[in-house]
Scaffold this motif. Structure first.
Motif, PDB file in Angstrom:
ATOM      1  N   GLY A 131      -9.119   8.145  -3.345  1.00  0.00           N
ATOM      2  CA  GLY A 131      -8.245   8.351  -4.048  1.00  0.00           C
ATOM      3  C   GLY A 131      -6.468   8.977  -2.613  1.00  0.00           C
ATOM      4  O   GLY A 131      -6.249   9.058  -2.922  1.00  0.00           O
ATOM      5  N   HIS A 132      -6.565   8.182  -1.747  1.00  0.00           N
ATOM      6  CA  HIS A 132      -5.723   8.172  -0.875  1.00  0.00           C
ATOM      7  C   HIS A 132      -4.575   8.013  -0.713  1.00  0.00           C
ATOM      8  O   HIS A 132      -3.785   7.706   0.233  1.00  0.00           O
ATOM      9  CB  HIS A 132      -6.472   8.892   0.677  1.00  0.00           C
ATOM     10  CG  HIS A 132      -6.819  10.145   1.165  1.00  0.00           C
ATOM     11  ND1 HIS A 132      -8.204  10.061   0.671  1.00  0.00           N
ATOM     12  CD2 HIS A 132      -7.462  10.560   0.574  1.00  0.00           C
ATOM     13  CE1 HIS A 132      -8.785  10.917   1.063  1.00  0.00           C
ATOM     14  NE2 HIS A 132      -8.400  11.955   0.695  1.00  0.00           N
ATOM     15  N   ALA A 133      -4.820   6.297  -1.493  1.00  0.00           N
ATOM     16  CA  ALA A 133      -3.382   5.761  -1.537  1.00  0.00           C
ATOM     17  C   ALA A 133      -3.936   3.987  -2.931  1.00  0.00           C
ATOM     18  O   ALA A 133      -5.096   4.285  -3.170  1.00  0.00           O
ATOM     19  CB  ALA A 133      -3.973   4.348  -0.279  1.00  0.00           C
ATOM     20  N   LEU A 134      -2.824   3.993  -3.038  1.00  0.00           N
ATOM     21  CA  LEU A 134      -2.396   2.724  -4.438  1.00  0.00           C
ATOM     22  C   LEU A 134      -2.194   1.660  -3.652  1.00  0.00           C
ATOM     23  O   LEU A 134      -1.348   0.923  -2.583  1.00  0.00           O
ATOM     24  CB  LEU A 134      -1.349   3.484  -5.353  1.00  0.00           C
ATOM     25  CG  LEU A 134      -1.494   4.468  -6.023  1.00  0.00           C
ATOM     26  CD1 LEU A 134      -0.041   5.114  -7.126  1.00  0.00           C
ATOM     27  CD2 LEU A 134      -2.858   4.322  -6.815  1.00  0.00           C
ATOM     28  N   LEU A 135      -2.632   0.563  -4.838  1.00  0.00           N
ATOM     29  CA  LEU A 135      -2.515  -0.947  -4.582  1.00  0.00           C
ATOM     30  C   LEU A 135      -1.395  -0.947  -5.041  1.00  0.00           C
ATOM     31  O   LEU A 135      -1.385  -1.064  -6.385  1.00  0.00           O
ATOM     32  CB  LEU A 135      -4.029  -1.116  -3.862  1.00  0.00           C
ATOM     33  CG  LEU A 135      -3.477  -2.959  -4.328  1.00  0.00           C
ATOM     34  CD1 LEU A 135      -3.309  -3.284  -2.758  1.00  0.00           C
ATOM     35  CD2 LEU A 135      -4.823  -3.298  -4.460  1.00  0.00           C
TER      36      LEU A 135
ATOM     37  N   SER B  38       0.862  -1.049 -10.588  1.00  0.00           N
ATOM     38  CA  SER B  38      -0.082  -0.319 -10.194  1.00  0.00           C
ATOM     39  C   SER B  38      -1.874  -1.172 -10.476  1.00  0.00           C
ATOM     40  O   SER B  38      -2.250  -1.096 -10.778  1.00  0.00           O
ATOM     41  CB  SER B  38      -0.462   0.865  -9.949  1.00  0.00           C
ATOM     42  OG  SER B  38      -0.265   1.447 -10.900  1.00  0.00           O
ATOM     43  N   ALA B  39      -2.194  -1.713  -8.850  1.00  0.00           N
ATOM     44  CA  ALA B  39      -3.183  -2.628  -9.269  1.00  0.00           C
ATOM     45  C   ALA B  39      -4.887  -1.754  -9.551  1.00  0.00           C
ATOM     46  O   ALA B  39      -5.765  -2.188  -9.041  1.00  0.00           O
ATOM     47  CB  ALA B  39      -3.726  -3.950  -8.263  1.00  0.00           C
ATOM     48  N   ASP B  40      -4.619  -0.975  -7.743  1.00  0.00           N
ATOM     49  CA  ASP B  40      -5.852   0.053  -8.083  1.00  0.00           C
ATOM     50  C   ASP B  40      -5.935   1.362  -6.786  1.00  0.00           C
ATOM     51  O   ASP B  40      -4.692   1.429  -6.215  1.00  0.00           O
ATOM     52  CB  ASP B  40      -6.895  -1.312  -7.095  1.00  0.00           C
ATOM     53  CG  ASP B  40      -8.354  -0.928  -7.068  1.00  0.00           C
ATOM     54  OD1 ASP B  40      -8.452  -0.075  -7.253  1.00  0.00           O
ATOM     55  OD2 ASP B  40      -9.039  -1.167  -6.549  1.00  0.00           O
ATOM     56  N   VAL B  41      -6.981   2.218  -6.435  1.00  0.00           N
ATOM     57  CA  VAL B  41      -6.621   3.408  -5.641  1.00  0.00           C
ATOM     58  C   VAL B  41      -7.760   2.579  -4.706  1.00  0.00           C
ATOM     59  O   VAL B  41      -8.726   2.539  -4.759  1.00  0.00           O
ATOM     60  CB  VAL B  41      -7.001   4.662  -7.460  1.00  0.00           C
ATOM     61  CG1 VAL B  41      -8.447   4.782  -7.265  1.00  0.00           C
ATOM     62  CG2 VAL B  41      -6.250   5.602  -6.335  1.00  0.00           C
ATOM     63  N   SER B  42      -7.592   4.066  -3.919  1.00  0.00           N
ATOM     64  CA  SER B  42      -8.581   3.385  -2.498  1.00  0.00           C
ATOM     65  C   SER B  42      -9.955   4.624  -2.667  1.00  0.00           C
ATOM     66  O   SER B  42      -9.546   4.917  -3.921  1.00  0.00           O
ATOM     67  CB  SER B  42      -7.907   4.024  -1.442  1.00  0.00           C
ATOM     68  OG  SER B  42      -7.531   5.175  -1.260  1.00  0.00           O
ATOM     69  N   ALA B  43     -10.633   4.372  -1.738  1.00  0.00           N
ATOM     70  CA  ALA B  43     -12.101   4.892  -2.316  1.00  0.00           C
ATOM     71  C   ALA B  43     -12.230   6.246  -3.035  1.00  0.00           C
ATOM     72  O   ALA B  43     -12.855   6.559  -3.785  1.00  0.00           O
ATOM     73  CB  ALA B  43     -12.882   4.243  -1.786  1.00  0.00           C
TER      74      ALA B  43
ATOM     75  N   THR C 135       0.924  -1.278   0.394  1.00  0.00           N
ATOM     76  CA  THR C 135       0.058  -0.126  -0.147  1.00  0.00           C
ATOM     77  C   THR C 135       1.167   1.234   0.122  1.00  0.00           C
ATOM     78  O   THR C 135       1.581   1.005   0.688  1.00  0.00           O
ATOM     79  CB  THR C 135      -0.706   0.014   1.347  1.00  0.00           C
ATOM     80  OG1 THR C 135      -1.849  -1.358   1.401  1.00  0.00           O
ATOM     81  CG2 THR C 135      -1.938   1.006   1.425  1.00  0.00           C
TER      82      THR C 135
END
Lengths: 165, 89, 126
Positions: free
Chosen positions: A132-136, A125-130, A99
């Protein structure tokens, strides 16, 4: 000024589209320049409702440095991934989710960061948090996930923060 | 000498496309099949450019560019269909 | 000079071919689905880049003019590869991961793929 702004909502996009058209034609002539400019004016004008705001760039010269760093890293990334694919058995590999908390806030900057992460060493990079405060981020081979996170934050995010914010 | 290098590159990308085809046919996951198809598009562009070099014409670049664009759009369409159940809302 | 250019073109062709092959080989060899994303997105892009660079040098060598189509294709593939990778990762997360199997999303609680508004589905089907 406002009239000009309404007529040319995205001047840089117009320039980019004109140059793109000239490169597609693969040659230089006044005809294609005029037609390219016409397309470059028409497309932003028709689609202006979808992007009302112009992305702001604070430090345009830093972009060149960023592009050079990323191109170097793409080549290194490929050699690294090739080495892992060819010479490392699946049992020895430690894939991991990481994360990355984001300091960037503008959507353009986050998009560029996510794209950069995908193109560089062993990370996608797979996903962004709901909100937009973190990248997965998924790592191909990361015995030490914290090091990957710190590397991304110092190498790319700090540079992007200078450029966009 | 360049002919040998061209032949070698042709062989590499042909083999790569066969591997992708294997993955498209014998995979148990949808994400894998989409990925294999996307890789196949990229390899197809490469083969097309190589063929253009081999024949010494520039006709094939338009085809390669169209494949690049269609490949991107179709991959996004597949992924979107699985994520949302439709493609255009 | 021509000899030198020809050797350079050949080297780019061989390097491009090898990387393209490794990218597709990774697709078969790697054992978990998220790792398989890494091979094609990176190695294939450099493989294609090598071939396009070779083609560009070749057009200078053979026809003595600079061709911009290769630059267009390279830029297009470089720009779209992260987007397709991201979409495929989202498909994988949607089908095979739950909010518990992924790391914590921090203050936002959920990752965007799992954050589906129930009404959204209903309007989609209507």
């Amino acid at each position: 000024m406002t009239f000009l702004r309404r007529l040319l909502p995205h001047p840089y996009l117009t320039l980019l589209l004109t140059v793109t058209w000239l490169m597609l034609v693969n040659g230089w002539s006044l005809n294609s320049l005029v037609f390219g400019f016409l397309l470059g004016w028409l497309i932003p004008f028709v689609t202006r409702a979808y992007w009302p705001q112009q992305p702001r760039v604070r430090a345009p010269l830093k972009i060149i440095e960023y592009i050079l760093v990323v191109f170097y890293d793409i080549v290194v990334a490929n050699i690294e991934v090739a080495r892992i694919v060819l010479f490392k058995s699946n049992a020895n590999r430690t894939p991991a989710w990481v994360t990355i908390p984001l300091d960037l806030r503008t959507p353009e900057a986050i998009t560029v960061l996510a794209g950069t992460i995908t193109m560089t060493p062993g990370t996608v990079s797979a996903d962004v948090s709901a909100e937009g405060h973190a990248l997965l981020v998924h790592c191909l081979d990361a015995p030490n996930p914290e090091a990957v996170r710190d590397d991304i934050k110092t190498r790319y995010e700090a540079r992007l923060k200078e450029i966009f914010e | 000498m360049m002919v040998y290098a061209l032949t070698f590159a042709f062989g590499c990308f042909a083999l790569a496309m066969l591997m992708n085809l294997y993955k498209v046919v014998f995979s148990d996951q949808v994400a894998d099949r989409i990925l294999a198809l996307d890789t196949m598009f990229i390899n197809a562009i490469a083969v097309m450019v190589l063929y253009g070099m081999y024949l010494g014409t520039e006709v094939y670049f338009e085809a390669a560019m169209i494949i690049a664009m269609l490949g991107f759009v179709s991959t996004v369409a597949y992924a979107r269909f699985i994520l949302r159940g439709n493609i255009i809302e | 000079m021509d000899q030198f250019l020809e050797i350079t073109v050949s080297v780019f062709l061989v390097v491009g071919g090898v990387f393209g092959l490794i990218g597709s080989f990774g697709l078969i060899k790697l054992n978990d689905p998220m790792s398989r994303l890494h091979g094609p997105t990176k190695a294939s892009t450099l493989g294609l880049g090598g071939v396009l660079l070779a083609s560009m040098l070749h057009s200078i060598l053979a026809e003595h003019h600079v061709s911009f189509h290769e630059i267009m294709i390279t830029l297009f593939v470089l720009l779209t590869a992260p987007i397709t990778a991201n979409f495929i990762a989202k498909v994988h997360i949607h089908r095979h991961e739950t909010p518990k199997s992924l790391p914590d999303a921090g203050s936002d609680k959920l990752w965007a793929t799992h954050d589906i508004v129930p009404d959204d589905r209903a309007t989609d089907e209507a």
